[in-house]
Design a protein around this motif. Structure first.
Motif, PDB file in Angstrom:
ATOM      1  N   ARG A 222      30.553  54.158  40.181  1.00  0.00           N
ATOM      2  CA  ARG A 222      29.174  54.430  39.758  1.00  0.00           C
ATOM      3  C   ARG A 222      28.594  55.618  40.511  1.00  0.00           C
ATOM      4  NH1 ARG A 222      27.670  50.961  36.471  1.00  0.00           N
ATOM      5  NH2 ARG A 222      28.664  48.931  36.272  1.00  0.00           N
ATOM      6  N   GLN A 223      29.364  56.696  40.540  1.00  0.00           N
ATOM      7  CA  GLN A 223      28.897  57.893  41.235  1.00  0.00           C
ATOM      8  C   GLN A 223      28.960  59.109  40.322  1.00  0.00           C
ATOM      9  OE1 GLN A 223      31.045  57.850  45.128  1.00  0.00           O
ATOM     10  NE2 GLN A 223      28.973  57.442  45.772  1.00  0.00           N
ATOM     11  N   ILE A 224      28.199  60.122  40.700  1.00  0.00           N
ATOM     12  CA  ILE A 224      28.255  61.379  39.980  1.00  0.00           C
ATOM     13  C   ILE A 224      28.435  62.496  41.009  1.00  0.00           C
ATOM     14  CG2 ILE A 224      26.935  60.756  37.914  1.00  0.00           C
ATOM     15  CD1 ILE A 224      24.423  61.654  39.314  1.00  0.00           C
ATOM     16  N   THR A 225      28.889  63.645  40.534  1.00  0.00           N
ATOM     17  CA  THR A 225      29.078  64.755  41.463  1.00  0.00           C
ATOM     18  C   THR A 225      28.263  65.955  41.001  1.00  0.00           C
ATOM     19  OG1 THR A 225      30.663  66.237  42.508  1.00  0.00           O
ATOM     20  CG2 THR A 225      31.183  65.560  40.265  1.00  0.00           C
ATOM     21  N   SER A 226      27.744  66.678  41.961  1.00  0.00           N
ATOM     22  CA  SER A 226      26.922  67.826  41.613  1.00  0.00           C
ATOM     23  C   SER A 226      27.740  69.117  41.647  1.00  0.00           C
ATOM     24  CB  SER A 226      25.751  67.937  42.585  1.00  0.00           C
ATOM     25  OG  SER A 226      26.241  67.955  43.895  1.00  0.00           O
ATOM     26  N   SER A 227      28.905  69.038  42.308  1.00  0.00           N
ATOM     27  CA  SER A 227      29.714  70.251  42.381  1.00  0.00           C
ATOM     28  C   SER A 227      31.166  69.876  42.565  1.00  0.00           C
ATOM     29  CB  SER A 227      29.259  71.112  43.552  1.00  0.00           C
ATOM     30  OG  SER A 227      29.209  70.323  44.702  1.00  0.00           O
ATOM     31  N   LEU A 228      32.017  70.787  42.197  1.00  0.00           N
ATOM     32  CA  LEU A 228      33.435  70.536  42.447  1.00  0.00           C
ATOM     33  C   LEU A 228      34.151  71.837  42.740  1.00  0.00           C
ATOM     34  CD1 LEU A 228      34.959  71.246  39.494  1.00  0.00           C
ATOM     35  CD2 LEU A 228      34.058  69.014  38.943  1.00  0.00           C
ATOM     36  N   SER A 229      35.347  71.698  43.270  1.00  0.00           N
ATOM     37  CA  SER A 229      36.145  72.897  43.472  1.00  0.00           C
ATOM     38  C   SER A 229      37.565  72.615  43.021  1.00  0.00           C
ATOM     39  CB  SER A 229      36.110  73.362  44.922  1.00  0.00           C
ATOM     40  OG  SER A 229      37.004  72.625  45.689  1.00  0.00           O
ATOM     41  N   VAL A 230      38.213  73.628  42.513  1.00  0.00           N
ATOM     42  CA  VAL A 230      39.616  73.481  42.173  1.00  0.00           C
ATOM     43  C   VAL A 230      40.415  74.273  43.206  1.00  0.00           C
ATOM     44  CG1 VAL A 230      39.052  73.361  39.727  1.00  0.00           C
ATOM     45  CG2 VAL A 230      39.796  75.523  40.688  1.00  0.00           C
ATOM     46  N   PHE A 231      41.599  73.809  43.486  1.00  0.00           N
ATOM     47  CA  PHE A 231      42.459  74.583  44.387  1.00  0.00           C
ATOM     48  C   PHE A 231      43.879  74.676  43.828  1.00  0.00           C
ATOM     49  CE2 PHE A 231      44.818  71.063  46.182  1.00  0.00           C
ATOM     50  CZ  PHE A 231      43.932  69.982  46.096  1.00  0.00           C
ATOM     51  N   LEU A 232      44.534  75.767  44.153  1.00  0.00           N
ATOM     52  CA  LEU A 232      45.898  76.025  43.693  1.00  0.00           C
ATOM     53  C   LEU A 232      46.726  76.476  44.886  1.00  0.00           C
ATOM     54  CD1 LEU A 232      44.228  78.139  41.111  1.00  0.00           C
ATOM     55  CD2 LEU A 232      45.968  76.634  40.225  1.00  0.00           C
TER      56      LEU A 232
ATOM     57  N   SER B 107      29.418  62.546  35.779  1.00  0.00           N
ATOM     58  CA  SER B 107      30.749  61.953  35.871  1.00  0.00           C
ATOM     59  C   SER B 107      31.391  61.978  34.485  1.00  0.00           C
ATOM     60  CB  SER B 107      30.656  60.513  36.383  1.00  0.00           C
ATOM     61  OG  SER B 107      29.920  59.728  35.478  1.00  0.00           O
ATOM     62  N   ASN B 108      30.800  62.766  33.575  1.00  0.00           N
ATOM     63  CA  ASN B 108      31.304  62.838  32.202  1.00  0.00           C
ATOM     64  C   ASN B 108      32.541  63.718  32.127  1.00  0.00           C
ATOM     65  OD1 ASN B 108      29.093  61.350  31.504  1.00  0.00           O
ATOM     66  ND2 ASN B 108      27.905  63.085  30.728  1.00  0.00           N
ATOM     67  N   THR B 109      33.608  63.148  31.600  1.00  0.00           N
ATOM     68  CA  THR B 109      34.876  63.880  31.565  1.00  0.00           C
ATOM     69  C   THR B 109      34.777  65.262  30.908  1.00  0.00           C
ATOM     70  OG1 THR B 109      36.053  61.796  31.654  1.00  0.00           O
ATOM     71  CG2 THR B 109      37.299  63.693  30.865  1.00  0.00           C
TER      72      THR B 109
END
Ligand SMILES: [Mg+2]
Length: 425
Positions: free
Chosen positions: A281-291, A318-320
């Motif tokens: 039951r959480q949401i995120t305000s930001s994300l990062s991708v790494f390679l 949290s919406n896909t």
């Protein structure tokens, strides 16, 4: 009184539930991409195979001792873990799930007799084993550190499955036999420093003066010592919902060059991330991708290995589909052709409870809320009919993709997929 319940050889035990003929045979489980050993049954431990040993190094031993090898089946382990934790939660309201196969519990019965406590431990152990088939061990003690130690003793020293430490000073013989490195929080650097002072066993550690220990090992060391002496310094932690970050990542079985393949991989990571977020039951305000480029054969033109891109979401979510879009946007900003990527992942930061969403002034919230409802239905369908029954087309896995993990020896997902149910012929 604290208790630590820990599943014995958890992954190997999960594999044995549906293959009872394996109970007397050595079983081992390999890590992602079948790289190295991550779990062993007691028989494998006795053969001297250590965790972390590469698979190729022990192929002869495996053939010689007829060891049964499995790829890791995290859906099965995750589901069995949830069942064990649920049963433990029925026995004790104060539960801290510490890892996939360990949980701390706090009981109020303070002045229970040793015998009663032992009975209670055996009852819980029997209950979990009867309901799931997973063997567990339980350690009781007045502090978490001692409960962990009691658990170790119940497994490795007395092998009774339940052990109680009221006062460690009363168990001199045992404490003299246990190495300091078995104490929760003592790593290799700590052990070396203790060794310099001639402290090798838990009993010797217990003799240390607190003032001296504080000077040498700071406040953290003092806390550890107090806990070990039976003075509680740590309480149960909040449930994992209070965590701040979440990661979904994977090492590829072969190097990946093409953006298309990475987009497919990231659509899958974002799907997993969305599911994980919604579960807590959480949401995120930001994300990062790494390679990450393959370190053993770096074909990156500039020799760099690590690439990442941070991205802020317009509305915490949290919406896909929103997560996939954000991940793709970030990916397009840090992707460059000609590099051989070996590992990628996505990280969510600054998690917050889903009911305190701050809507954006510039975005229409209707679509966001509609998608949220859609996600709830998707999760319900997938919970009922198996993971991946419905999802975003972007996350469909194409044939002969290179990024999906290698699982030569994976067992069926008995408990989470209708297509892989146990068949009795
Ligand atoms: Mg365990």
């Amino acid at each position: 009184m604290f208790a630590l319940a820990d599943c014995n050889n958890f992954y190997a035990s999960c594999e044995r539930i549906f293959r009872p003929e394996l109970r007397s045979r050595p079983v081992l489980v390999l890590s992602n991409n079948d790289g190295c050993v991550v779990a062993r049954s007691n028989e494998v431990k006795q053969l001297g195979i250590a965790n972390g040993t590469p698979h190729w190094q022990i192929k002869e031993l495996i053939a010689k001792h007829k060891i049964v090898v499995f790829s890791s089946n995290y859906q099965l382990y995750g589901d069995m873990s949830a069942r064990v934790m649920d049963l433990l939660g029925q026995q004790c309201a104060d539960l801290e799930v510490y890892s996939i196969d360990e949980a701390f519990m706090r009981f109020d019965f303070y002045r229970q007799t040793q015998q009663k406590l032992e009975q209670e431990g055996k009852r819980i152990k029997g209950f979990v084993e009867q309901c799931t088939g997973i063997p567990i061990s339980i350690g009781f003690a007045p502090t978490k550190t001692l409960a962990k130690l009691a658990n170790h003793i119940s497994k490795k020293v007395t092998a009774t499955g339940v052990h109680i430490i009221y006062d460690p000073f009363e168990q001199e013989d045992l404490m003299k036999r246990i190495d300091v490195s078995e104490v929760w929080g003592i790593g290799s650097a700590y052990k070396r420093k203790l060794s310099d002072y001639g402290i090798e066993t838990v009993w010797q550690l217990l003799q240390c003066r607190e003032q001296w220990f504080y000077k040498e090992f700071t406040i953290q060391g003092l806390r550890l010592l107090k806990e070990l002496k039976g003075i509680p310094c740590m309480d149960l932690e909040d449930s994992p919902t209070s965590r701040q970050n979440m990661v979904v990542s994977r090492a590829f079985r072969r190097d990946v060059y093409a953006l298309e393949e990475l987009r497919e991989a990231f659509a899958n990571f974002a799907t997993r991330l969305g599911e994980k977020l919604r579960r807590y039951r959480q949401i995120t305000s930001s994300l990062s991708v790494f390679l990450l480029v393959n370190p053993y054969n770096n074909k990156s033109p500039d020799g760099r290995r690590y690439f990442s891109q941070f991205i802020q979401l317009p509305i915490a979510s949290s919406n896909t589909p929103e997560l996939i879009n954000a991940a793709w946007k970030a990916l397009s900003l840090c992707f460059s052709s000609g590099r051989n990527y070996k590992k990628c992942g996505i990280m969510a930061y600054g998690l917050q409870p889903e009911d305190v969403v701050q809507l954006s002034l510039f975005e229409e919230p209707e679509q966001h809320l509609k998608t949220r409802k859609l996600m709830a239905i998707t999760d319900k369908i997938n919970a009922r009919f198996g993971n991946g029954t419905v999802g975003c087309a972007a996350a469909l896995i194409s044939k002969d993709n290179k990024w999906q993990r290698l699982e030569q020896f994976r067992s069926p997902r008995y408990t989470t997929s209708w297509l892989e149910l146990l068949r009795i012929k």
